[in-house]
Enzyme design. Structure first.
Site: not given
Ligand code: NDP
Ligand code: 8X3
Length: 255
Positions: A88, A154, A184-185, A187
């Site tokens: 993560n 990125y 995810p979009g 967050v």
């Protein structure tokens, strides 16, 4: 994988998605190896979660190859039989068009999001191969699936995570290891604060006018993914807030 004690390594556990995942895993008695660079946060999180489960913290920068291997090789015996790896740790650094991008930002994103993920994986995969069991979850992004203006490097780093997720799944297939990504979009974490180098006003604006995903929403999904029966592997999951249609379309008229 055994049906009782589970051990999870979570990188980037000091904030956002990683911390929320640690908090949720702890409440389900998953044993935790929590990684990050901010020792004060690692210490506080350990104190918070040790009432629910056993917790070991490791302080290292994922960019530092030697530190990654030294830290993971230093694990006490009761934490070495790792079942789950949540890759993560990561961030965006900067949001500029390619012709204006900073070399330091590019190095940071590629070194942390791609090479750091590889170093941690390289240290942990042999144990999973040896026992022919394990579960690796790579946190990608919608930026792994599409490229948006000024997202260039990125997005490239997260496209690399997407490719590595597929590559790991292929190569580790003979060893009964589950590999999947969660993408995810937007967050609402410290992500934009890091991207904009501590400019909190600019960071806050990213999430204004709509209900963004929260770290707990993603943690909930990660927990769902790791608690499926072992023959079920969620290989590639995209999740966005209801207000978000893709990287550039966010409906800000309903809040
Ligand atoms: P946060 O900034 O809140 O958390 C990032 C975490 O990564 C921190 O715990 C930080 O810990 C760790 N980290 C960063 N750099 C390093 C490093 N060099 N070495 C070790 N650890 C590091 O962001 P999020 O929770 O939002 O991000 C987590 C992941 O989710 C990232 O991979 C991000 O790309 C991805 N993601 C985020 C989205 C968002 O909109 N927020 C959307 C899609 C994906 P420390 O500083 O203590 O080292
Ligand atoms: C984080 C989401 O849209 O900023 O990965 O790239 S976005």
């Amino acid at each position: 994988m055994g049906t009782t004690k589970k051990i999870a390594v979570i990188t980037g556990a000091t904030s956002g998605i990683g911390r929320a995942t640690a908090q949720l895993f702890a409440k389900h008695a998953i044993h935790l190896v929590l990684c990050g660079r901010r020792q004060d946060r690692l210490t506080a999180l350990k104190e918070e979660l040790m009432h629910y489960t056993s917790v070991h913290t490791l302080n290292f920068d994922v960019r530092d190859k030697d530190a990654v291997f030294a830290a993971l090789q230093s694990l006490p015996a009761e934490f070495t039989d790792i079942d789950i790896l949540i890759n993560n740790a990561g961030n965006a650094h900067g949001l500029e068009p390619i012709q204006e991008g900073s070399l330091d930002d590019w190095d940071a994103m590629l070194d942390i999001n791609v090479k750091g993920l590889l170093y941690v994986s390289k240290a942990i995969i042999p144990g999973m191969v040896a026992k022919k069991a394990g579960h690796i979850i790579n946190i990608g992004s919608t930026a792994a699936k599409e490229v948006y203006p000024n997202g260039n490097v990125y997005c490239a780093s997260k496209h690399a995570v997407d490719a590595l997720n597929q590559g790991m799944r292929i190569d580790l297939n003979p060893f009964n290891i589950r590999v999947g990504s969660i993408n995810p979009g937007m967050v609402e974490t410290e992500f934009s604060s890091v991207r904009f180098k501590g400019d909190e006003d600019r960071a806050a604006k990213v999430y204004q006018g709509f209900t963004a995903l929260q770290a707990e929403d993603v943690a909930d999904i990660i927990h769902f993914v790791v608690t499926r029966p072992y023959h079920v592997n969620i290989a590639d999951l995209v999740v966005m807030s209801t207000a978000q249609a893709n990287s550039t379309i966010v409906n800000k008229s309903n809040d």
